[in-house]
Design an enzyme around this catalytic site. Structure first.
Site, PDB file in Angstrom:
ATOM      1  N   ARG A   1     -10.453 -11.597   1.652  1.00  0.00           N
ATOM      2  CA  ARG A   1     -11.289 -12.674   1.106  1.00  0.00           C
ATOM      3  C   ARG A   1     -10.564 -14.021   1.135  1.00  0.00           C
ATOM      4  O   ARG A   1     -11.208 -15.063   1.184  1.00  0.00           O
ATOM      5  CB  ARG A   1     -11.725 -12.306  -0.319  1.00  0.00           C
ATOM      6  CG  ARG A   1     -10.598 -12.200  -1.318  1.00  0.00           C
ATOM      7  CD  ARG A   1     -10.952 -11.358  -2.521  1.00  0.00           C
ATOM      8  NE  ARG A   1     -11.001  -9.938  -2.186  1.00  0.00           N
ATOM      9  CZ  ARG A   1     -11.295  -8.973  -3.072  1.00  0.00           C
ATOM     10  NH1 ARG A   1     -11.579  -9.288  -4.318  1.00  0.00           N
ATOM     11  NH2 ARG A   1     -11.319  -7.717  -2.696  1.00  0.00           N
TER      12      ARG A   1
ATOM     13  N   LYS B   1       0.818  -1.197   0.000  1.00  0.00           N
ATOM     14  CA  LYS B   1       0.000   0.000   0.000  1.00  0.00           C
ATOM     15  C   LYS B   1       0.863   1.262   0.000  1.00  0.00           C
ATOM     16  O   LYS B   1       2.036   1.225   0.397  1.00  0.00           O
ATOM     17  CB  LYS B   1      -0.889   0.036   1.252  1.00  0.00           C
ATOM     18  CG  LYS B   1      -1.931  -1.059   1.322  1.00  0.00           C
ATOM     19  CD  LYS B   1      -2.682  -0.991   2.649  1.00  0.00           C
ATOM     20  CE  LYS B   1      -3.756  -2.061   2.731  1.00  0.00           C
ATOM     21  NZ  LYS B   1      -4.896  -1.798   1.847  1.00  0.00           N
TER      22      LYS B   1
END
Length: 510
Positions: free
Chosen positions: A367, A293
């Site tokens: 996920r 990030k």
């Protein structure tokens, strides 16, 4: 803080000791351009027209959110009166009530008031009852008094003056109000736990710390708790979960907490007592992994475990309320870090149910840990499974910071969650989960890819999870926009503990 309920029928002039009872302040509501009613009218009579004179002089117009603290009042047991403007009576909604309640609490908390008598819960709120008003007032006060100072060397908590609050309610609402008070305190305690876990720094709130917190919760509230380590997770073939964890020196944990409030789901109760399973994403720090990030605001990625935190908070609230329901909390928790052995874009991994996944972005890791937890949840033969996750930035773009994203193909379950969100004033918005979006997850090399591109990113993330939740009623809550606040008010919100708690309260009543 001590809360209590006392019945009073102001419409019949039966003050039930409120006029003479000792208190530092009595809180009264005044509608805009309306004659005084209820408690305000009776207090006006007892104080020989004081409140009427204040309104007539223009010191209290009744404008929504306005307040006036009147000192040295004579004729009643309270030494002060706090007048709160309510706006137009025919437009007094739950939103207007919430604003009035928070305005009142701010004045009281900013003073040396130690004991308050609160009459606003008896106001005529559109489509709401007195018990709802009590619980809402408790949650608003607890939100305003919450502070996170555990990590400061010299915490400046200050001595809180307010110690006791007495709620005036209609006689017909007394029993329901007492239950609502108990529920409100339990939910507030759960929210505080959720906030604390979210606000802790990632060097403290590690997967191991969450495992220890689960065990303590089990001891305190008689929950059955299992905390599985690396080898046990490997034995379960949770290849997707473990692929995310392997880049960190912090060992992963797989936490299962069981609350049994309705008895075993066997014999004549078979199916009736099937549990609700809550699955919480527990990434205690998310660097993005190899797909790292940007540095700006990366510190906020300690909040990537707020789904797990909300499951902890809800389990605590459920246990404190003593709901006649079976609830199971499942939390896969690890860090997502870059390392020489970390998961790489292009890797193909195998989930617990045998599905192969092509990893196109290691920052779509939530996920990958949730899918194995959803497969694990099947063993409980659940009545429903709800997963909670700070899953996608796309949900923030779609809904901002007000609504939690709700995804489900089960209309009944989705409707129950939306009803609970409205009742709890913890709003959610249902987003699509059409099969057409599944095509975006196609992979040339595996059963599916872990991302579906930029279009409808929150939808395709939910579509990914749906592949692992086909064998039971399932819903997904994306709390990326609602789990915490940034800027000057930075901190965990405790959401969606109110929504989940209300959903479970409603299920227990079925």
């Amino acid at each position: 803080m001590d809360f209590s309920i006392k019945a009073c029928d102001w419409s019949k002039g039966e003050a039930n000791g409120f006029l003479t009872g000792k208190s530092d302040v009595i809180v009264l509501g005044v509608f805009e351009a309306q004659t005084l009613t209820g408690a305000a009218r009776d207090m006006d009579v007892a104080t020989k027209g004081l409140i009427s004179r204040v309104v007539k002089a223009g010191d209290m117009s009744g404008r929504a959110g306005s307040t006036l603290l009147v000192p040295e009042v004579t004729g009643i047991g309270a030494s002060r009166v706090l007048l709160v403007g309510l706006g137009k009576q025919d437009a007094f909604s739950q939103k207007a009530y919430g604003e009035a309640v928070r305005a009142a609490w701010r004045v009281i908390l900013g003073s040396k008031i130690g004991q308050a008598t609160f009459t606003l819960a008896q106001l005529p709120i559109l489509e709401r009852t007195g018990d709802w008003a009590v619980r809402t007032a408790v949650l608003a006060l607890r939100e305003l008094t919450y502070k996170f100072t555990q990590m400061k060397s010299k915490p400046d908590n200050g001595a809180r003056s307010l110690k006791k609050i007495v709620f005036s309610v209609d006689s017909a609402d007394e029993k329901a109000a007492k239950l609502a008070l108990k529920q409100g305190v339990a939910i507030a305690n759960g929210m505080d736990l959720t906030r604390d876990l979210g606000n802790l720094p990632p060097n403290v709130c590690t997967p191991t710390y969450l495992g220890q917190t689960a065990k303590k919760l089990g001891r305190d509230w008689k929950l059955k708790v299992e905390v599985l380590g690396q080898k046990q997770i490997e034995a379960l073939n949770m290849g997707s979960f473990l692929s995310v964890a392997k880049g960190s020196v912090e060992p992963p944990q797989f936490i299962v907490m069981q609350y049994q409030g309705a008895g075993a789901d066997t014999g004549k109760a078979k199916g009736k007592n099937a549990p609700i399973v809550l699955v919480g994403k527990g990434i205690t720090f998310d660097s993005g992994g190899i797909s790292i990030k940007p540095g700006e605001a990366m510190d906020e990625m300690k909040y990537d475990m707020c789904g797990a935190g909300s499951v902890f908070g809800t389990m605590r609230a459920v246990a404190e309320m003593g709901l006649k329901l079976n609830v199971i909390g499942v939390i896969p928790t690890c860090e997502n870090m870059p390392a020489g052995n970390a998961l790489k874009p292009g890797d193909i991994i195998t989930a617990m149910n045998g599905t192969t996944i092509e990893v196109l972005n290691t920052d779509a890791e939530g996920r990958l840990i949730l899918c194995d937890a959803l497969t694990y949840a099947e063993r409980f033969k659940p009545a429903a499974v709800i997963d909670v996750a700070t899953l996608t930035g796309a949900c923030v773009i779609a809904l901002g910071h007000h609504n939690t994203g709700l995804f489900s193909k089960d209309d009944a379950l989705a409707g129950q969650l939306l009803d609970a969100s409205r009742e709890a004033v913890d709003p959610a918005w249902r987003l699509p989960l059409d099969d057409e979006y599944q095509d975006q997850l196609k992979s040339n090399f595996a059963d599916l890819a872990n991302i579906g591109g930029r279009p409808a990113g929150s939808v395709t993330a939910a579509c990914f999870l749906s592949r692992f939740a086909a064998n039971y009623p399932w819903a997904h809550l994306d709390i990326a926009g609602t789990a915490w606040k940034s800027g000057a008010a930075k901190g965990a919100t405790g959401r969606p503990v109110p929504l989940l708690s209300q959903f479970l309260i409603d299920r227990a009543a079925l």
